[in-house]
Structures are given as structure tokens and as C-alpha cells.
Motif scaffolding. Structure first.
Motif, PDB file in Angstrom:
ATOM      1  N   LEU A  21       0.884  -1.166   0.000  1.00 12.91           N
ATOM      2  CA  LEU A  21       0.000   0.000   0.000  1.00 12.91           C
ATOM      3  C   LEU A  21       0.920   1.213   0.000  1.00 12.91           C
ATOM      4  CD1 LEU A  21      -2.656  -1.034   2.653  1.00 12.91           C
ATOM      5  CD2 LEU A  21      -3.138  -0.491   0.282  1.00 12.91           C
ATOM      6  N   PRO A  22       1.172   1.823  -1.144  1.00 14.16           N
ATOM      7  CA  PRO A  22       2.157   2.912  -1.186  1.00 14.16           C
ATOM      8  C   PRO A  22       1.671   4.152  -0.460  1.00 14.16           C
ATOM      9  CG  PRO A  22       1.029   2.714  -3.291  1.00 14.16           C
ATOM     10  CD  PRO A  22       0.566   1.559  -2.450  1.00 14.16           C
ATOM     11  N   GLY A  23       2.599   4.835   0.213  1.00 10.29           N
ATOM     12  CA  GLY A  23       2.266   6.095   0.866  1.00 10.29           C
ATOM     13  C   GLY A  23       1.342   5.926   2.043  1.00 10.29           C
ATOM     14  N   SER A  24       0.225   6.609   1.991  1.00 16.44           N
ATOM     15  CA  SER A  24      -0.761   6.604   3.068  1.00 16.44           C
ATOM     16  C   SER A  24      -2.129   6.831   2.448  1.00 16.44           C
ATOM     17  CB  SER A  24      -0.455   7.719   4.074  1.00 16.44           C
ATOM     18  OG  SER A  24      -0.569   8.986   3.430  1.00 16.44           O
ATOM     19  N   ALA A  25      -3.176   6.747   3.279  1.00 15.07           N
ATOM     20  CA  ALA A  25      -4.520   7.035   2.769  1.00 15.07           C
ATOM     21  C   ALA A  25      -4.594   8.471   2.252  1.00 15.07           C
ATOM     22  CB  ALA A  25      -5.553   6.802   3.871  1.00 15.07           C
ATOM     23  N   VAL A  26      -3.936   9.393   2.941  1.00 17.00           N
ATOM     24  CA  VAL A  26      -3.908  10.790   2.489  1.00 17.00           C
ATOM     25  C   VAL A  26      -3.187  10.888   1.149  1.00 17.00           C
ATOM     26  CG1 VAL A  26      -2.984  13.083   2.992  1.00 17.00           C
ATOM     27  CG2 VAL A  26      -4.075  11.762   4.807  1.00 17.00           C
ATOM     28  N   ALA A  27      -2.121  10.110   0.991  1.00 14.97           N
ATOM     29  CA  ALA A  27      -1.385  10.121  -0.267  1.00 14.97           C
ATOM     30  C   ALA A  27      -2.275   9.687  -1.427  1.00 14.97           C
ATOM     31  CB  ALA A  27      -0.165   9.200  -0.165  1.00 14.97           C
ATOM     32  N   HIS A  28      -3.076   8.645  -1.215  1.00 15.07           N
ATOM     33  CA  HIS A  28      -3.972   8.177  -2.267  1.00 15.07           C
ATOM     34  C   HIS A  28      -5.014   9.240  -2.606  1.00 15.07           C
ATOM     35  CE1 HIS A  28      -3.066   3.604  -1.853  1.00 15.07           C
ATOM     36  NE2 HIS A  28      -2.014   4.340  -1.551  1.00 15.07           N
ATOM     37  N   ASP A  29      -5.496   9.954  -1.586  1.00 15.46           N
ATOM     38  CA  ASP A  29      -6.491  10.998  -1.818  1.00 15.46           C
ATOM     39  C   ASP A  29      -5.875  12.167  -2.584  1.00 15.46           C
ATOM     40  OD1 ASP A  29      -9.288  11.847  -1.202  1.00 15.46           O
ATOM     41  OD2 ASP A  29      -8.244  13.528  -0.263  1.00 15.46           O
ATOM     42  N   GLN A  30      -4.682  12.576  -2.187  1.00 12.00           N
ATOM     43  CA  GLN A  30      -4.019  13.677  -2.886  1.00 12.00           C
ATOM     44  C   GLN A  30      -3.683  13.298  -4.324  1.00 12.00           C
ATOM     45  OE1 GLN A  30      -0.632  14.721  -0.460  1.00 12.00           O
ATOM     46  NE2 GLN A  30      -1.880  15.820   1.047  1.00 12.00           N
ATOM     47  N   ALA A  31      -3.234  12.063  -4.524  1.00 12.58           N
ATOM     48  CA  ALA A  31      -2.892  11.610  -5.873  1.00 12.58           C
ATOM     49  C   ALA A  31      -4.139  11.557  -6.753  1.00 12.58           C
ATOM     50  CB  ALA A  31      -2.227  10.240  -5.802  1.00 12.58           C
ATOM     51  N   MET A  32      -5.268  11.121  -6.182  1.00  8.99           N
ATOM     52  CA  MET A  32      -6.524  11.097  -6.930  1.00  8.99           C
ATOM     53  C   MET A  32      -6.899  12.501  -7.392  1.00  8.99           C
ATOM     54  SD  MET A  32      -9.915  12.158  -6.364  1.00  8.99           S
ATOM     55  CE  MET A  32     -10.034  12.189  -4.575  1.00  8.99           C
ATOM     56  N   ALA A  33      -6.834  13.471  -6.474  1.00  6.33           N
ATOM     57  CA  ALA A  33      -7.199  14.846  -6.814  1.00  6.33           C
ATOM     58  C   ALA A  33      -6.258  15.409  -7.881  1.00  6.33           C
ATOM     59  CB  ALA A  33      -7.179  15.719  -5.565  1.00  6.33           C
ATOM     60  N   ASP A  34      -4.977  15.043  -7.801  1.00  8.17           N
ATOM     61  CA  ASP A  34      -4.016  15.501  -8.796  1.00  8.17           C
ATOM     62  C   ASP A  34      -4.308  14.883 -10.160  1.00  8.17           C
ATOM     63  OD1 ASP A  34      -1.360  16.646  -9.694  1.00  8.17           O
ATOM     64  OD2 ASP A  34      -0.962  14.505  -9.973  1.00  8.17           O
ATOM     65  N   LEU A  35      -4.578  13.578 -10.184  1.00  8.30           N
ATOM     66  CA  LEU A  35      -4.889  12.901 -11.446  1.00  8.30           C
ATOM     67  C   LEU A  35      -6.097  13.538 -12.120  1.00  8.30           C
ATOM     68  CD1 LEU A  35      -4.448  10.451 -13.397  1.00  8.30           C
ATOM     69  CD2 LEU A  35      -6.117   9.220 -11.982  1.00  8.30           C
ATOM     70  N   ARG A  36      -7.129  13.846 -11.340  1.00  7.27           N
ATOM     71  CA  ARG A  36      -8.355  14.412 -11.891  1.00  7.27           C
ATOM     72  C   ARG A  36      -8.265  15.909 -12.127  1.00  7.27           C
ATOM     73  NH1 ARG A  36     -13.120  12.677  -8.056  1.00  7.27           N
ATOM     74  NH2 ARG A  36     -14.102  14.288  -9.337  1.00  7.27           N
ATOM     75  N   ALA A  37      -7.142  16.531 -11.700  1.00  6.11           N
ATOM     76  CA  ALA A  37      -7.012  17.990 -11.808  1.00  6.11           C
ATOM     77  C   ALA A  37      -8.247  18.666 -11.222  1.00  6.11           C
ATOM     78  CB  ALA A  37      -6.804  18.413 -13.264  1.00  6.11           C
ATOM     79  N   ALA A  38      -8.681  18.177 -10.062  1.00  4.99           N
ATOM     80  CA  ALA A  38      -9.904  18.651  -9.427  1.00  4.99           C
ATOM     81  C   ALA A  38      -9.765  20.119  -9.006  1.00  4.99           C
ATOM     82  CB  ALA A  38     -10.226  17.795  -8.210  1.00  4.99           C
ATOM     83  N   SER A  39     -10.820  20.870  -9.193  1.00  2.56           N
ATOM     84  CA  SER A  39     -10.779  22.300  -8.871  1.00  2.56           C
ATOM     85  C   SER A  39     -10.581  22.550  -7.387  1.00  2.56           C
ATOM     86  CB  SER A  39     -12.068  22.971  -9.354  1.00  2.56           C
ATOM     87  OG  SER A  39     -13.203  22.383  -8.716  1.00  2.56           O
ATOM     88  N   TRP A  40     -10.966  21.573  -6.547  1.00  5.00           N
ATOM     89  CA  TRP A  40     -10.876  21.760  -5.101  1.00  5.00           C
ATOM     90  C   TRP A  40      -9.586  21.196  -4.513  1.00  5.00           C
ATOM     91  CZ3 TRP A  40     -10.386  16.707  -4.390  1.00  5.00           C
ATOM     92  CH2 TRP A  40     -11.180  15.831  -5.138  1.00  5.00           C
ATOM     93  N   ARG A  41      -8.686  20.703  -5.347  1.00  5.51           N
ATOM     94  CA  ARG A  41      -7.460  20.111  -4.805  1.00  5.51           C
ATOM     95  C   ARG A  41      -6.548  21.191  -4.241  1.00  5.51           C
ATOM     96  NH1 ARG A  41      -6.342  20.930 -10.122  1.00  5.51           N
ATOM     97  NH2 ARG A  41      -4.187  21.287 -10.799  1.00  5.51           N
ATOM     98  N   ASP A  42      -5.726  20.811  -3.289  1.00  2.00           N
ATOM     99  CA  ASP A  42      -4.764  21.744  -2.711  1.00  2.00           C
ATOM    100  C   ASP A  42      -3.668  22.032  -3.734  1.00  2.00           C
ATOM    101  OD1 ASP A  42      -6.115  21.761  -0.303  1.00  2.00           O
ATOM    102  OD2 ASP A  42      -5.038  20.009   0.432  1.00  2.00           O
ATOM    103  N   ALA A  43      -3.267  23.267  -3.815  1.00  6.59           N
ATOM    104  CA  ALA A  43      -2.273  23.647  -4.817  1.00  6.59           C
ATOM    105  C   ALA A  43      -0.902  23.034  -4.543  1.00  6.59           C
ATOM    106  CB  ALA A  43      -2.165  25.170  -4.876  1.00  6.59           C
ATOM    107  N   GLU A  44      -0.535  22.945  -3.265  1.00  5.02           N
ATOM    108  CA  GLU A  44       0.792  22.443  -2.914  1.00  5.02           C
ATOM    109  C   GLU A  44       0.645  21.230  -1.998  1.00  5.02           C
ATOM    110  OE1 GLU A  44       3.113  25.541  -1.243  1.00  5.02           O
ATOM    111  OE2 GLU A  44       2.891  26.889  -2.963  1.00  5.02           O
ATOM    112  N   VAL A  45       0.861  20.050  -2.565  1.00  8.10           N
ATOM    113  CA  VAL A  45       0.820  18.828  -1.778  1.00  8.10           C
ATOM    114  C   VAL A  45       2.023  17.980  -2.156  1.00  8.10           C
ATOM    115  CG1 VAL A  45      -1.692  18.775  -1.521  1.00  8.10           C
ATOM    116  CG2 VAL A  45      -0.634  17.687  -3.498  1.00  8.10           C
TER     117      VAL A  45
END
Length: 368
Positions: free
Chosen positions: A37-61
Motif C-alpha cells: 500500500l504505497p504512501g498513506s490514505a492521504v497520499a492516495h487521496d491527494q494523488a486522486m485529486a491531482d490525477l483528476r485535476a480537481a478544482s478543489w485540490r490543494d495547490a501544494e501537496v
């Protein structure tokens, strides 16, 4: 290079949190068995938001999709990446995700739930994500074909087609959520069987309570969202303030006695939709774990629409919520007053004390 990568992509509100809790609880044991399980649960969430280029994603993660995929590629065994938001990726984003994992054997896991429970869950999650539309407005939008986001982001069929077309049929897996009242372990065992996790070797923690809000509570939150205007527009600020201090600290802890659901007037409509969904899934080549019959509505949900809650009752709930939030604020204040100083604060006080002593000695020397 990873041997196999299992992408557990959703859908939301299909027991994903429970499955993820079991996975992370047993992370070290899984690694010993060759499953990362790479990283952490937060890592998977941040990576998902980055992949989707979600408007609500944090700019710096720290965690981007490419960083997470790199960790997966560096592992020599099997890898699990799990986030229910991945299923909402576009076809292009899904293709990019699969390409980024190199020559690994990619498996896509989608979990489906009956529409009778999915409709209220989707609407409630949209309100808990800062939405402000009424339940009736949502249902009418679905009826009139004006809510494609529901079908795209919350139903197994659309997710399977977008992601499943990228891998051979034997690597497409559809898990059905067991009927209401089934032991929670059933869903885990279905998931574990796909990944090849041996039963009996891993601890199954009790499910983390994630209760749905009652009709009055979700209606109160919906009205608060409408009044927020442009405050807390992104996901992280909203979670940090509204979720932490209103939803998690107060509303989720209330009895939530007034339940809500679709109602008997739309029962036939939902059954027809379910039959259509089951028929489409039967025709789509994939590995079904469970039973497609579990996608039929099992029972009606008692209660009506949150919009039908009368203002007098809602006012009582609002006042009780304010009182509970005052208690929450007092507890936070007391905790802050009694919290021992952190290391930085202790060093700062120690340094300040040293400077004060040196000044006093210098003054005494001058006085002599």
C-alpha cells in the motif's frame, strides 16, 4: 517493476472506508506477504485529486499521481491503490493512470450498490461537500436527465466502462455490496478474494462509524451551506472548519431520529432503473464477485424528504446544535489551556530566560 496493481476506484458510499481501514490496519502484514500500500490514505487521496485535476485540490501537496505511481513501479510484488474518487476520472485521465504504472498487470475493482440506497447517499455527500440543492431538486434532475454527474461518478456501470476498457475482461472486477443487514465482513472477503489476500491472517477492525445525518440535520447543513456565500470555497478549508466543528463534532453525534429516503411514490421508477442497470452489467464482460441481484432495491427507506421538515422542528435542532457547538468550543479551549508546551515553545522560553539573566548580570556590573 510491480507484478500486479489493483486499482480500487469506487464507487463512493459502497463500503470503501471499511475496506480501506482493513487494508491500512494490516499494511505491515500485507507488505510481508508481498502486497504494497504505497504512501498513506492521504497520499492516495491527494494523488486522486491531482490525477483528476480537481478544482478543489490543494495547490501544494507532496503526493501527486506520478509520485504514487512511481512508488508502485518500484515495488517488486503486488500493489493496491484505493480511493473512491478515482472512479470519477475521465477516460483520458484513467488512461494516463494505467500508462503510468508501466508493464504491471493492471486490475480494476469497482463496487456497486443498489440505487435505493445510493440516491440519498449521493445527495447527502454532495451537501456534506458544500452543496446547497434540495433533495427533491436532485431527484427531479436525475428523472429529467440533467444529472449526468451522478451516473458518471457514482454508478458501477459507467466506471467499469471508462476504466475497464483499458484492461482485458478477466482483470475487470465488479463487487456487489451485500444486502442490508449482512455482516460487514462479507464485503471485505469479496474484495480480499480478488487481490488474493488469504483469509485468517489479517485483523478485521470494527467498522469506523460514519452515520448518515438525519433529515433535520442534513437540511440544517444545506441551509448553512447556502448562507456561507464565498467562504470556505475549497474542500480543505471547508473540512477544516465546517466538517470539523459542525458536522463531525455535533451533527453526526445527534440521534438523527427523522430518517429520509426516496419515498414510495418513486419506487417503481427506481426499480425500473435498477433492472436496466443490472441488464447492462450482465452484458458487460467482467468478473462479478457477489450477485447482481443485490443491486435490486431491498427495501424502502422510511421517512420523506428533508425539505419537508417543518421550520419549528428545524429551529429546535438549530438551537440544540448551537448549544452543542458551545460545549465543543469550551472543550477545545480547555484542552488548549492544559496542553503542555511543545518543544519549540520550551526552547523559546529557555532562550528568553537566558537572555534575561545575561541582561540582569550586565546591569549589575554597570551599577557597580
Amino acid at each position: 517493476m510491480a507484478r500486479r496493481v489493483y486499482l480500487h476506484i469506487g464507487a463512493p458510499k459502497t463500503g470503501s472506508t471499511y475496506v480501506q481501514n482493513v487494508l491500512w490496519h494490516n499494511r505491515d502484514r500485507l507488505a510481508e506477504s508481498g502486497i504494497l500500500l504505497p504512501g498513506s490514505a492521504v497520499a492516495h487521496d491527494q494523488a486522486m485529486a491531482d490525477l483528476r485535476a480537481a478544482s478543489w485540490r490543494d495547490a501544494e501537496v507532496y503526493w501527486t499521481w506520478d509520485r504514487l505511481a512511481g512508488r508502485a513501479r518500484d515495488w517488486s510484488g503486488d500493489v493496491i491503490i484505493s480511493n473512491e474518487g478515482l472512479g470519477a476520472a475521465t477516460a483520458e485521465q484513467a488512461a494516463r493512470a494505467v500508462r503510468s504504472l508501466g508493464s504491471a498487470e493492471i486490475h480494476v475493482i469497482v463496487v456497486g450498490r443498489d440505487l435505493w440506497r445510493t440516491f440519498p447517499s449521493f445527495w447527502q455527500q454532495s451537501v456534506r461537500a458544500r452543496g446547497g440543492w434540495r433533495f427533491e431538486e436532485f431527484l427531479r434532475a436525475v428523472e429529467e436527465g440533467r444529472c449526468e454527474v451522478f451516473w458518471e461518478n457514482h454508478t458501477a456501470g459507467r466506471m467499469l466502462r471508462r476504466w475497464g476498457e483499458l484492461v482485458p475482461a478477466p482483470r475487470r472486477h465488479l463487487v456487489t455490496v451485500p444486502a442490508p443487514g449482512s455482516p460487514h465482513e462479507v464485503l471485505w472477503h469479496r474484495f480480499a478474494g480478488i487481490v488474493g489476500i488469504t483469509e485468517g491472517r489479517y485483523e478485521l477492525p470494527e467498522p469506523t462509524p460514519n452515520p448518515s445525518l438525519g433529515a433535520a440535520e442534513i437540511e440544517l447543513l444545506r441551509r448553512v451551506n447556502r448562507k456561507l456565500g464565498d467562504r470556505y470555497p475549497l474542500r480543505t478549508p471547508y473540512r477544516r472548519v465546517v466538517h470539523r466543528h459542525l458536522v463531525d463534532a455535533v451533527l453526526r453525534r445527534r440521534p438523527n431520529e427523522l430518517r429520509f429516503g426516496i419515498g414510495p411514490d418513486r419506487a417503481d421508477w427506481v426499480r425500473d432503473l435498477a433492472e436496466r442497470q443490472i441488464s447492462e452489467l450482465r452484458e458487460f464482460p467482467c468478473q462479478v464477485v457477489g450477485d447482481l441481484d443485490e443491486l435490486r432495491p431491498a427495501r424502502s427507506t422510511p421517512g420523506g424528504s428533508p425539505g419537508a421538515v417543518d421550520d419549528a422542528h428545524l429551529l429546535d435542532v438549530a438551537i440544540e446544535t448551537i448549544v452543542d457547538m458551545l460545549g465543543h468550543a469550551e472543550a477545545l479551549s480547555d484542552a488548549g489551556e492544559h496542553q503542555p508546551p511543545d518543544a519549540f515553545t520550551r526552547l523559546r522560553h529557555r532562550a528568553a530566560g537566558g537572555v534575561t539573566r545575561r541582561l540582569r548580570r550586565a546591569i549589575r556590573r554597570e551599577q557597580r
